[in-house]
Design a protein around this motif. Structure first.
Motif, PDB file in Angstrom:
ATOM      1  N   PHE A 257       0.908  -1.350  -0.057  1.00 41.39           N
ATOM      2  CA  PHE A 257      -0.113   0.198  -0.014  1.00 41.39           C
ATOM      3  C   PHE A 257       0.686   1.104   0.070  1.00 41.39           C
ATOM      4  CE2 PHE A 257      -2.553   3.515   1.713  1.00 41.39           C
ATOM      5  CZ  PHE A 257      -3.827   3.409   0.918  1.00 41.39           C
ATOM      6  N   PHE A 258       2.092   1.320   0.738  1.00 37.96           N
ATOM      7  CA  PHE A 258       2.667   2.453   0.659  1.00 37.96           C
ATOM      8  C   PHE A 258       3.273   2.569  -0.724  1.00 37.96           C
ATOM      9  CE2 PHE A 258       3.749   1.434   5.610  1.00 37.96           C
ATOM     10  CZ  PHE A 258       2.996   2.140   5.788  1.00 37.96           C
ATOM     11  N   GLU A 259       3.588   1.681  -1.220  1.00 34.70           N
ATOM     12  CA  GLU A 259       4.245   1.789  -2.561  1.00 34.70           C
ATOM     13  C   GLU A 259       3.135   2.243  -3.630  1.00 34.70           C
ATOM     14  OE1 GLU A 259       6.999   1.777  -5.746  1.00 34.70           O
ATOM     15  OE2 GLU A 259       7.269   1.100  -3.620  1.00 34.70           O
ATOM     16  N   VAL A 260       2.077   1.762  -3.990  1.00 35.85           N
ATOM     17  CA  VAL A 260       0.852   1.972  -4.590  1.00 35.85           C
ATOM     18  C   VAL A 260       0.185   3.450  -4.408  1.00 35.85           C
ATOM     19  CG1 VAL A 260       0.362  -0.426  -5.329  1.00 35.85           C
ATOM     20  CG2 VAL A 260      -1.212   0.659  -3.635  1.00 35.85           C
ATOM     21  N   SER A 261       0.358   3.789  -3.049  1.00 40.29           N
ATOM     22  CA  SER A 261      -0.172   5.176  -2.771  1.00 40.29           C
ATOM     23  C   SER A 261       0.742   6.152  -2.954  1.00 40.29           C
ATOM     24  CB  SER A 261      -0.794   5.022  -1.154  1.00 40.29           C
ATOM     25  OG  SER A 261       0.640   4.974  -0.503  1.00 40.29           O
ATOM     26  N   GLY A 262       2.042   5.832  -3.448  1.00 42.22           N
ATOM     27  CA  GLY A 262       2.972   7.025  -3.661  1.00 42.22           C
ATOM     28  C   GLY A 262       3.601   7.405  -2.439  1.00 42.22           C
ATOM     29  N   HIS A 263       3.825   6.486  -1.232  1.00 47.15           N
ATOM     30  CA  HIS A 263       4.563   6.900  -0.225  1.00 47.15           C
ATOM     31  C   HIS A 263       5.522   5.812   0.237  1.00 47.15           C
ATOM     32  CE1 HIS A 263       1.051   9.507  -0.071  1.00 47.15           C
ATOM     33  NE2 HIS A 263       1.811  10.339   0.669  1.00 47.15           N
ATOM     34  N   PRO A 264       6.359   5.236  -0.551  1.00 52.51           N
ATOM     35  CA  PRO A 264       7.326   4.320  -0.405  1.00 52.51           C
ATOM     36  C   PRO A 264       8.205   4.461   0.841  1.00 52.51           C
ATOM     37  CG  PRO A 264       7.948   5.321  -2.431  1.00 52.51           C
ATOM     38  CD  PRO A 264       6.648   5.869  -2.018  1.00 52.51           C
ATOM     39  N   GLU A 265       8.490   5.606   1.278  1.00 49.54           N
ATOM     40  CA  GLU A 265       9.280   5.913   2.087  1.00 49.54           C
ATOM     41  C   GLU A 265       8.689   5.324   3.771  1.00 49.54           C
ATOM     42  OE1 GLU A 265       6.504   9.192   2.105  1.00 49.54           O
ATOM     43  OE2 GLU A 265       7.565   8.265   0.687  1.00 49.54           O
ATOM     44  N   MET A 266       7.514   5.469   3.705  1.00 50.12           N
ATOM     45  CA  MET A 266       6.728   5.029   4.774  1.00 50.12           C
ATOM     46  C   MET A 266       7.265   3.449   5.221  1.00 50.12           C
ATOM     47  SD  MET A 266       3.233   7.132   4.886  1.00 50.12           S
ATOM     48  CE  MET A 266       2.717   6.700   6.609  1.00 50.12           C
ATOM     49  N   ALA A 267       7.487   2.671   4.264  1.00 52.64           N
ATOM     50  CA  ALA A 267       7.526   1.372   4.389  1.00 52.64           C
ATOM     51  C   ALA A 267       9.249   1.293   5.140  1.00 52.64           C
ATOM     52  CB  ALA A 267       7.836   0.574   3.238  1.00 52.64           C
ATOM     53  N   GLU A 268       9.635   2.146   5.218  1.00 52.36           N
ATOM     54  CA  GLU A 268      11.183   1.973   6.110  1.00 52.36           C
ATOM     55  C   GLU A 268      11.152   2.854   7.308  1.00 52.36           C
ATOM     56  OE1 GLU A 268      13.538   0.630   4.629  1.00 52.36           O
ATOM     57  OE2 GLU A 268      12.448   0.510   2.749  1.00 52.36           O
ATOM     58  N   ASP A 269       9.956   2.960   7.794  1.00 45.56           N
ATOM     59  CA  ASP A 269       9.603   3.803   8.965  1.00 45.56           C
ATOM     60  C   ASP A 269       9.565   2.647  10.181  1.00 45.56           C
ATOM     61  OD1 ASP A 269       8.516   5.178  11.389  1.00 45.56           O
ATOM     62  OD2 ASP A 269       7.806   6.764  10.096  1.00 45.56           O
ATOM     63  N   PRO A 270      10.416   2.630  11.167  1.00 43.93           N
ATOM     64  CA  PRO A 270      10.357   1.530  12.222  1.00 43.93           C
ATOM     65  C   PRO A 270       9.150   1.460  12.807  1.00 43.93           C
ATOM     66  CG  PRO A 270      11.715   3.202  12.775  1.00 43.93           C
ATOM     67  CD  PRO A 270      11.545   3.563  11.308  1.00 43.93           C
ATOM     68  N   ARG A 271       8.317   2.512  12.914  1.00 46.43           N
ATOM     69  CA  ARG A 271       6.999   2.598  13.540  1.00 46.43           C
ATOM     70  C   ARG A 271       5.904   1.580  12.951  1.00 46.43           C
ATOM     71  NH1 ARG A 271       5.639   8.903  13.707  1.00 46.43           N
ATOM     72  NH2 ARG A 271       6.343   8.695  11.458  1.00 46.43           N
ATOM     73  N   PHE A 272       6.110   1.546  11.687  1.00 42.00           N
ATOM     74  CA  PHE A 272       5.246   0.869  10.789  1.00 42.00           C
ATOM     75  C   PHE A 272       5.906  -0.605  10.189  1.00 42.00           C
ATOM     76  CE2 PHE A 272       4.441   5.524   9.467  1.00 42.00           C
ATOM     77  CZ  PHE A 272       3.686   5.876  10.930  1.00 42.00           C
ATOM     78  N   ALA A 273       6.907  -1.123  10.701  1.00 42.12           N
ATOM     79  CA  ALA A 273       7.417  -1.904  10.276  1.00 42.12           C
ATOM     80  C   ALA A 273       7.046  -3.360  10.476  1.00 42.12           C
ATOM     81  CB  ALA A 273       9.019  -2.223  10.648  1.00 42.12           C
ATOM     82  N   ASP A 274       6.333  -3.545  11.690  1.00 43.87           N
ATOM     83  CA  ASP A 274       5.654  -4.689  12.061  1.00 43.87           C
ATOM     84  C   ASP A 274       4.363  -4.492  12.868  1.00 43.87           C
ATOM     85  OD1 ASP A 274       6.374  -4.273  14.581  1.00 43.87           O
ATOM     86  OD2 ASP A 274       7.984  -5.338  14.666  1.00 43.87           O
ATOM     87  N   ILE A 275       3.399  -5.491  13.009  1.00 43.56           N
ATOM     88  CA  ILE A 275       2.220  -5.339  13.530  1.00 43.56           C
ATOM     89  C   ILE A 275       2.253  -4.786  15.003  1.00 43.56           C
ATOM     90  CG2 ILE A 275       2.022  -7.682  14.528  1.00 43.56           C
ATOM     91  CD1 ILE A 275      -0.983  -7.749  13.505  1.00 43.56           C
ATOM     92  N   HIS A 276       3.217  -4.948  15.671  1.00 49.70           N
ATOM     93  CA  HIS A 276       3.414  -4.375  17.130  1.00 49.70           C
ATOM     94  C   HIS A 276       3.542  -3.008  16.988  1.00 49.70           C
ATOM     95  CE1 HIS A 276       4.135  -4.219  21.503  1.00 49.70           C
ATOM     96  NE2 HIS A 276       5.356  -3.573  21.129  1.00 49.70           N
ATOM     97  N   GLY A 277       4.320  -2.280  16.099  1.00 52.18           N
ATOM     98  CA  GLY A 277       4.552  -0.998  15.924  1.00 52.18           C
ATOM     99  C   GLY A 277       3.373  -0.709  15.429  1.00 52.18           C
ATOM    100  N   ARG A 278       2.769  -0.925  14.611  1.00 47.46           N
ATOM    101  CA  ARG A 278       1.522  -0.400  13.530  1.00 47.46           C
ATOM    102  C   ARG A 278       0.227  -0.314  14.759  1.00 47.46           C
ATOM    103  NH1 ARG A 278       3.271  -3.851   9.524  1.00 47.46           N
ATOM    104  NH2 ARG A 278       1.477  -5.351  10.096  1.00 47.46           N
ATOM    105  N   THR A 279       0.096  -1.347  15.589  1.00 49.71           N
ATOM    106  CA  THR A 279      -0.857  -1.469  16.715  1.00 49.71           C
ATOM    107  C   THR A 279      -0.572   0.008  17.653  1.00 49.71           C
ATOM    108  OG1 THR A 279      -1.255  -3.663  16.634  1.00 49.71           O
ATOM    109  CG2 THR A 279      -2.044  -2.681  18.392  1.00 49.71           C
ATOM    110  N   GLN A 280       0.648   0.029  18.015  1.00 43.75           N
ATOM    111  CA  GLN A 280       0.861   1.350  18.695  1.00 43.75           C
ATOM    112  C   GLN A 280       0.654   2.685  18.175  1.00 43.75           C
ATOM    113  OE1 GLN A 280       5.124   0.131  20.141  1.00 43.75           O
ATOM    114  NE2 GLN A 280       4.194   0.029  22.211  1.00 43.75           N
ATOM    115  N   LEU A 304      -6.265  -0.834  -8.128  1.00 42.82           N
ATOM    116  CA  LEU A 304      -5.147  -0.654  -7.523  1.00 42.82           C
ATOM    117  C   LEU A 304      -4.852  -1.578  -6.446  1.00 42.82           C
ATOM    118  CD1 LEU A 304      -4.395   3.168  -7.071  1.00 42.82           C
ATOM    119  CD2 LEU A 304      -3.111   1.419  -8.475  1.00 42.82           C
ATOM    120  N   MET A 305      -5.996  -1.768  -5.474  1.00 41.59           N
ATOM    121  CA  MET A 305      -6.198  -2.555  -4.337  1.00 41.59           C
ATOM    122  C   MET A 305      -6.171  -4.304  -5.044  1.00 41.59           C
ATOM    123  SD  MET A 305      -6.172  -1.096  -1.384  1.00 41.59           S
ATOM    124  CE  MET A 305      -4.816  -0.103  -2.485  1.00 41.59           C
TER     125      MET A 305
END
Length: 406
Positions: A257-280, A304-305
């Motif tokens: 989703f980060f890729e197709v939405s035009g925000h590939p940099e968010m995939a590298e953000d450690p806050r969003f790297a796994d389900i534990h971080g994303r839940t927080q 796209l989806m």
């Protein structure tokens, strides 16, 4: 082809939503359900628009595949008739308070004396071994007691109920499961039994599996409540021309989703790297989704989806669901001719069985429509039936006549 419960005879003394939903699920699976009604009839008969009094939409959906017998259980004749029917039944279901059943001489001990193999299912508001045992209960009360309105309020606004009879229907499903399992055990052991299905405890089990959360641990590790479920931005997302439901959930979904939405940099953000971080940090992600989905049309996002294999669906209203291409293809909504109510739209049976396929056998009954028929099937003579109807212990509806008398 008969359904999997073909041959199982059920005496259904329930009314309103919970119990009739439980017996509906049994009836749809082929059980022979005798809907035992008071002379006033099930309360849901009067809810909503109708072509004929006592045949409203809620009742029609909850009571198909059943037959109606009206008994005045407070009369000697009606009470004796039901006790006689218990001899030939497999299941007795009720949603009265146990003390009321006992006053009628219809407690489990009474029923077991008549038929030791009976499966006796009582659906109560509260477990009978607790201080709330004698309290009345309805869907709204049980939602409140379990904390559902507070969970809803975490999303937005003051405490609020879920916009469907969710407690009634969840507990009804639990009762269906309990009765089916008791029948299975009887097949192996030959023994009947009583099964009590309390609303409060059953619905608490349903809700608290998500929301006990930090209080699962002793001492507690954080707050109660699954944050993702309660976040106010967990909702269908507005697009340029409508709404879409999307569940970006596992790691690969978010990366795509980060890729197709035009925000590939968010995939590298450690806050969003796994389900534990994303839940927080779920609030940040839901805000992000809300902003992004407004940039394209529903059709564009659907394409796209689909290409990215991210779970999505277009949002329906109850009306537009009728035209949903999947629902139309599987034939979920069925138009049928009701003998007294004309053309109706019914809800299909969702499961598919390779054998013993369930069917829509009977439309929802008029009050007392099958009184004579059912009493005869349970062994009452014509004279006995005439005596019962003549005394007022039984009410039998007149045969339906069409406008043209045919």
């Amino acid at each position: 082809m008969p359904g999997p419960l073909d041959g199982v005879r059920v005496l259904d003394l329930t009314s309103n939503f919970m119990g009739p939903y439980a017996s509906l699920l049994l009836a749809d699976m082929g059980a022979d359900v005798s809907k035992i009604e008071s002379p006033a009839g099930d309360t849901t008969r009067g809810i909503g628009p109708c072509r004929n009094r006592g045949m409203g939409p809620i009742f029609l959906h909850l009571n198909r595949n059943k037959r109606s017998l009206v008994l005045d259980l407070k009369s000697a004749g009606g009470n004796a008739a039901l006790k006689r029917m218990i001899r030939g039944a497999d299941v007795l279901m009720h949603s009265l308070r146990p003390k009321a059943m006992a006053r009628l001489g219809l407690s489990y001990a009474d029923a077991r004396t008549i038929n030791p193999g009976i499966i006796y299912c009582g659906m109560h508001g509260f477990g009978q071994n607790g201080p709330y045992a004698d309290r009345p209960a309805y869907d709204d009360l049980i939602q409140a007691a379990v904390g559902m309105p507070v969970l809803q309020s975490r999303k937005a606004g003051p405490p609020d109920y879920v916009a469907t009879a969710i407690a009634d229907r969840v507990v009804g499903m639990a009762a269906t499961s309990a009765v089916s399992m008791a029948l299975f055990r009887r097949e192996r052991s030959g023994e009947g039994q009583e099964v009590q299905v309390p609303m409060f405890e059953t619905f608490a089990h349903f809700v608290m599996g998500d929301h006990l959360y930090g209080h699962t641990f002793v001492p507690a590790m954080g707050d109660w409540g699954y944050a993702r479920m309660m976040n106010p931005d967990r909702r269908p997302y507005r697009t340029l021309d409508g709404y879409i439901g999307v569940n970006v959930y596992i790691d690969k979904h978010w990366q795509r989703f980060f890729e197709v939405s035009g925000h590939p940099e968010m995939a590298e953000d450690p806050r969003f790297a796994d389900i534990h971080g994303r839940t927080q940090h779920i609030g940040l992600l839901y805000e992000f989704l809300g902003r992004v989905f407004e940039t394209k049309t529903t059709a564009q996002w659907a394409k796209l989806m689909t290409e990215a294999d991210i779970p999505f669906i277009e949002m329906n209203t109850p009306e537009s669901l009728l035209a949903d291409p999947h629902m139309k293809e599987v034939g979920f909504f069925v138009e049928e001719e009701h003998p007294s109510e004309g053309t109706l739209r019914s809800l299909g049976i969702a499961q598919q069985w390779s054998e013993s396929t369930p069917e829509l056998r009977y439309p929802a009954p008029r009050l007392g429509e099958h009184s004579v028929e059912l009493l005869a099937e349970y062994g009452f003579s014509e004279k006995e039936i005439d005596d019962l109807t003549g005394s007022g212990a039984v009410y039998a509806a007149e045969p339906h006549r069409t406008r043209h008398g045919d």
